[in-house]
Design a protein around this motif. Structure first.
Motif, PDB file in Angstrom:
ATOM      1  N   ARG A   1     -36.092 -42.288 -59.584  1.00 36.36           N
ATOM      2  CA  ARG A   1     -36.557 -42.616 -58.243  1.00 36.36           C
ATOM      3  C   ARG A   1     -35.349 -42.971 -57.381  1.00 36.36           C
ATOM      4  NH1 ARG A   1     -41.231 -47.095 -56.901  1.00 36.36           N
ATOM      5  NH2 ARG A   1     -42.242 -45.945 -55.218  1.00 36.36           N
ATOM      6  N   ASP A   2     -35.095 -42.167 -56.371  1.00 33.61           N
ATOM      7  CA  ASP A   2     -33.953 -42.364 -55.495  1.00 33.61           C
ATOM      8  C   ASP A   2     -34.225 -43.543 -54.561  1.00 33.61           C
ATOM      9  OD1 ASP A   2     -32.028 -40.112 -53.332  1.00 33.61           O
ATOM     10  OD2 ASP A   2     -31.929 -42.271 -53.636  1.00 33.61           O
ATOM     11  N   VAL A   3     -33.327 -44.482 -54.553  1.00 32.96           N
ATOM     12  CA  VAL A   3     -33.525 -45.672 -53.742  1.00 32.96           C
ATOM     13  C   VAL A   3     -33.592 -45.333 -52.261  1.00 32.96           C
ATOM     14  CG1 VAL A   3     -31.068 -46.175 -53.545  1.00 32.96           C
ATOM     15  CG2 VAL A   3     -32.703 -48.018 -53.327  1.00 32.96           C
TER      16      VAL A   3
ATOM     17  N   TYR B   1     -32.724 -44.715 -59.619  1.00 27.93           N
ATOM     18  CA  TYR B   1     -33.151 -45.692 -60.599  1.00 27.93           C
ATOM     19  C   TYR B   1     -33.945 -44.978 -61.692  1.00 27.93           C
ATOM     20  CZ  TYR B   1     -31.943 -49.875 -57.932  1.00 27.93           C
ATOM     21  OH  TYR B   1     -31.273 -50.881 -57.281  1.00 27.93           O
TER      22      TYR B   1
ATOM     23  N   GLN C   1     -40.176 -41.737 -51.795  1.00 25.43           N
ATOM     24  CA  GLN C   1     -40.617 -42.933 -52.488  1.00 25.43           C
ATOM     25  C   GLN C   1     -41.668 -42.674 -53.540  1.00 25.43           C
ATOM     26  OE1 GLN C   1     -38.835 -45.546 -52.113  1.00 25.43           O
ATOM     27  NE2 GLN C   1     -37.645 -44.379 -50.623  1.00 25.43           N
ATOM     28  N   LYS C   2     -42.177 -41.462 -53.612  1.00 24.18           N
ATOM     29  CA  LYS C   2     -43.230 -41.194 -54.579  1.00 24.18           C
ATOM     30  C   LYS C   2     -42.651 -41.150 -55.988  1.00 24.18           C
ATOM     31  CE  LYS C   2     -42.522 -36.279 -53.793  1.00 24.18           C
ATOM     32  NZ  LYS C   2     -42.783 -35.257 -52.773  1.00 24.18           N
ATOM     33  N   LEU C   3     -43.486 -41.478 -56.958  1.00 23.50           N
ATOM     34  CA  LEU C   3     -43.148 -41.323 -58.371  1.00 23.50           C
ATOM     35  C   LEU C   3     -43.584 -39.928 -58.786  1.00 23.50           C
ATOM     36  CD1 LEU C   3     -44.502 -44.758 -59.607  1.00 23.50           C
ATOM     37  CD2 LEU C   3     -42.118 -44.037 -59.765  1.00 23.50           C
ATOM     38  N   VAL C   4     -42.662 -39.158 -59.358  1.00 31.51           N
ATOM     39  CA  VAL C   4     -42.993 -37.811 -59.825  1.00 31.51           C
ATOM     40  C   VAL C   4     -43.102 -37.856 -61.344  1.00 31.51           C
ATOM     41  CG1 VAL C   4     -42.289 -35.406 -59.913  1.00 31.51           C
ATOM     42  CG2 VAL C   4     -41.805 -36.775 -57.866  1.00 31.51           C
ATOM     43  N   PHE C   5     -44.323 -37.683 -61.839  1.00 32.58           N
ATOM     44  CA  PHE C   5     -44.578 -37.753 -63.279  1.00 32.58           C
ATOM     45  C   PHE C   5     -44.380 -36.388 -63.912  1.00 32.58           C
ATOM     46  CE2 PHE C   5     -46.455 -41.970 -63.945  1.00 32.58           C
ATOM     47  CZ  PHE C   5     -46.709 -42.362 -62.641  1.00 32.58           C
ATOM     48  N   GLY C   6     -43.643 -36.354 -65.022  1.00 37.66           N
ATOM     49  CA  GLY C   6     -43.552 -35.154 -65.839  1.00 37.66           C
ATOM     50  C   GLY C   6     -44.647 -35.179 -66.892  1.00 37.66           C
TER      51      GLY C   6
ATOM     52  N   TYR D   1     -42.969 -45.712 -67.090  1.00 33.64           N
ATOM     53  CA  TYR D   1     -44.372 -46.082 -66.997  1.00 33.64           C
ATOM     54  C   TYR D   1     -45.066 -45.576 -68.249  1.00 33.64           C
ATOM     55  CZ  TYR D   1     -44.070 -47.427 -62.085  1.00 33.64           C
ATOM     56  OH  TYR D   1     -43.754 -48.067 -60.909  1.00 33.64           O
TER      57      TYR D   1
ATOM     58  N   PRO E   1     -51.809 -45.535 -64.999  1.00 32.33           N
ATOM     59  CA  PRO E   1     -50.448 -45.814 -65.469  1.00 32.33           C
ATOM     60  C   PRO E   1     -50.085 -47.276 -65.282  1.00 32.33           C
ATOM     61  CG  PRO E   1     -50.489 -43.814 -64.164  1.00 32.33           C
ATOM     62  CD  PRO E   1     -51.833 -44.472 -63.994  1.00 32.33           C
TER      63      PRO E   1
ATOM     64  N   TYR F   1     -46.657 -49.938 -65.208  1.00 30.11           N
ATOM     65  CA  TYR F   1     -45.207 -50.095 -65.147  1.00 30.11           C
ATOM     66  C   TYR F   1     -44.700 -50.741 -66.431  1.00 30.11           C
ATOM     67  CZ  TYR F   1     -40.792 -52.369 -63.896  1.00 30.11           C
ATOM     68  OH  TYR F   1     -39.492 -52.828 -63.878  1.00 30.11           O
TER      69      TYR F   1
ATOM     70  N   TYR G   1     -43.792 -42.193 -69.664  1.00 30.22           N
ATOM     71  CA  TYR G   1     -43.147 -41.357 -68.653  1.00 30.22           C
ATOM     72  C   TYR G   1     -41.817 -41.963 -68.213  1.00 30.22           C
ATOM     73  CZ  TYR G   1     -47.849 -39.354 -68.041  1.00 30.22           C
ATOM     74  OH  TYR G   1     -49.061 -38.752 -68.231  1.00 30.22           O
TER      75      TYR G   1
ATOM     76  N   HIS H   1     -37.025 -45.296 -64.072  1.00 28.15           N
ATOM     77  CA  HIS H   1     -38.272 -46.038 -64.228  1.00 28.15           C
ATOM     78  C   HIS H   1     -39.015 -45.528 -65.450  1.00 28.15           C
ATOM     79  CE1 HIS H   1     -38.773 -47.998 -60.115  1.00 28.15           C
ATOM     80  NE2 HIS H   1     -37.674 -47.282 -59.980  1.00 28.15           N
TER      81      HIS H   1
END
Lengths: 113, 111
Positions: free
Chosen positions: B91-93, B32, B97-102, B36, B44, B46, B87, B34
Motif C-alpha cells: 500500500r503506497d503511502v 507499506y 488508498q485502496k487495498l488490492v487483494f491477491g 490481512y 477480512p 487486519y 493476504y 500489510h
C-alpha cells in the motif's frame, strides 16, 4: 466502539429487483471501501468514498451499480435490476485516515434468484 | 499497486510456528507491507503492517528482508482458529488508498 456494521447480513432478491446494502463505519472513521467476493474467488475492490465524495470508483461496474456516503447516515451500495451474476458477498471496510489499517464488516451475502 | 507473490496454500500443525512468505520484488520506497487474513465466512481482518523494520504485535510478527523485496508473516504458535486465507498487500503511502487483494495463501492447521 462497535465495529463496522453491515446490514442486512443476508439478502435475497429476484432478478430485476433492486438491492440496497448498508454499511455503518466505525465511529470517527470517514473513509469507506466496498469490496465484492464472488463464490470461491478473491476480494475485488469496487469503490472508495469519503464523506459525500467518491474518491475512487475504478472497480465499480459501469451500469446498475452506485454508491454513496452521505454526511449523515450509513454508506449505501445500490444495485439496480439485479442479475444472477451479482450473487456474491459484499464487504465494507472503514478507516480513520488514509493508509491506516482498515476494519471490515461481516459482509452482506446477496443471492439473486 | 505493486504486485505480491504468495504460495497458494500451506499446512502446519497446531501449536507450532508458521512462516508465511511473500515476495514483492517491485516494491517502491513508499510502499507499506500489510497483512490481512480472512477466516471462513467472515470479513477480512487486519493482522500487521510495516515499512522497513520488523514489527511485532499480539497476533503475529512481520519480518522484512533488508532489501524489502520479501517479507514473512510469523505466527508463533498456531491454533486451529488461525486457519484462514492470508493476504500480503502493498500500500503506497502517497498513492491509491485502496487495498488490492491477491489470491493469498490458504493456511490449514492440523490438530
Amino acid at each position: 466502539n462497535a465495529g463496522v456494521m453491515q446490514n442486512p447480513r443476508h439478502l435475497v432478491r429476484r432478478r430485476g429487483q433492486e438491492a440496497r446494502l448498508r454499511c455503518s463505519p466505525m465511529k470517527g472513521h470517514s473513509h469507506v471501501y466496498w469490496y465484492r467476493q464472488l463464490p470461491e474467488e478473491g476480494l475485488k475492490f469496487m469503490v472508495y468514498l469519503q464523506k459525500e465524495n467518491i474518491i475512487d470508483e475504478s472497480g465499480m461496474p459501469k451500469e446498475r451499480f452506485s454508491a454513496e456516503f452521505p454526511k449523515e447516515g450509513p454508506s449505501i451500495l445500490r444495485i439496480q435490476q439485479v442479475v444472477r451474476g451479482d450473487s456474491a458477498a459484499y464487504f465494507c471496510a472503514s478507516s480513520p485516515l488514509t493508509n491506516t489499517e482498515a476494519f471490515f464488516g461481516q459482509g452482506t451475502r446477496l443471492t439473486v434468484v | 499497486d505493486a504486485k505480491t507473490t504468495q504460495p497458494n496454500s500451506m499446512e502446519s500443525n497446531e501449536e507450532e510456528p508458521v512462516h508465511l512468505p511473500c515476495n514483492h520484488s517491485t516494491i517502491s520506497g513508499t510502499d507499506y507491507i500489510h497483512w490481512y487474513r480472512q477466516l471462513p465466512s467472515q470479513g477480512p481482518e487486519y493482522v500487521i503492517h510495516g515499512l522497513t523494520s520488523n514489527v511485532n504485535n499480539r497476533m503475529a510478527s512481520l519480518a522484512i528482508a533488508e532489501d524489502r523485496k520479501s517479507s514473512t508473516l510469523i505466527l508463533h504458535r498456531a491454533t486451529l482458529r488461525d486457519a484462514a486465507v492470508y493476504y500480503c498487500i502493498l500500500r503506497d503511502v502517497g498513492g491509491a488508498q485502496k487495498l488490492v487483494f491477491g489470491q493469498g495463501t490458504r493456511l490449514t492447521i492440523n490438530p
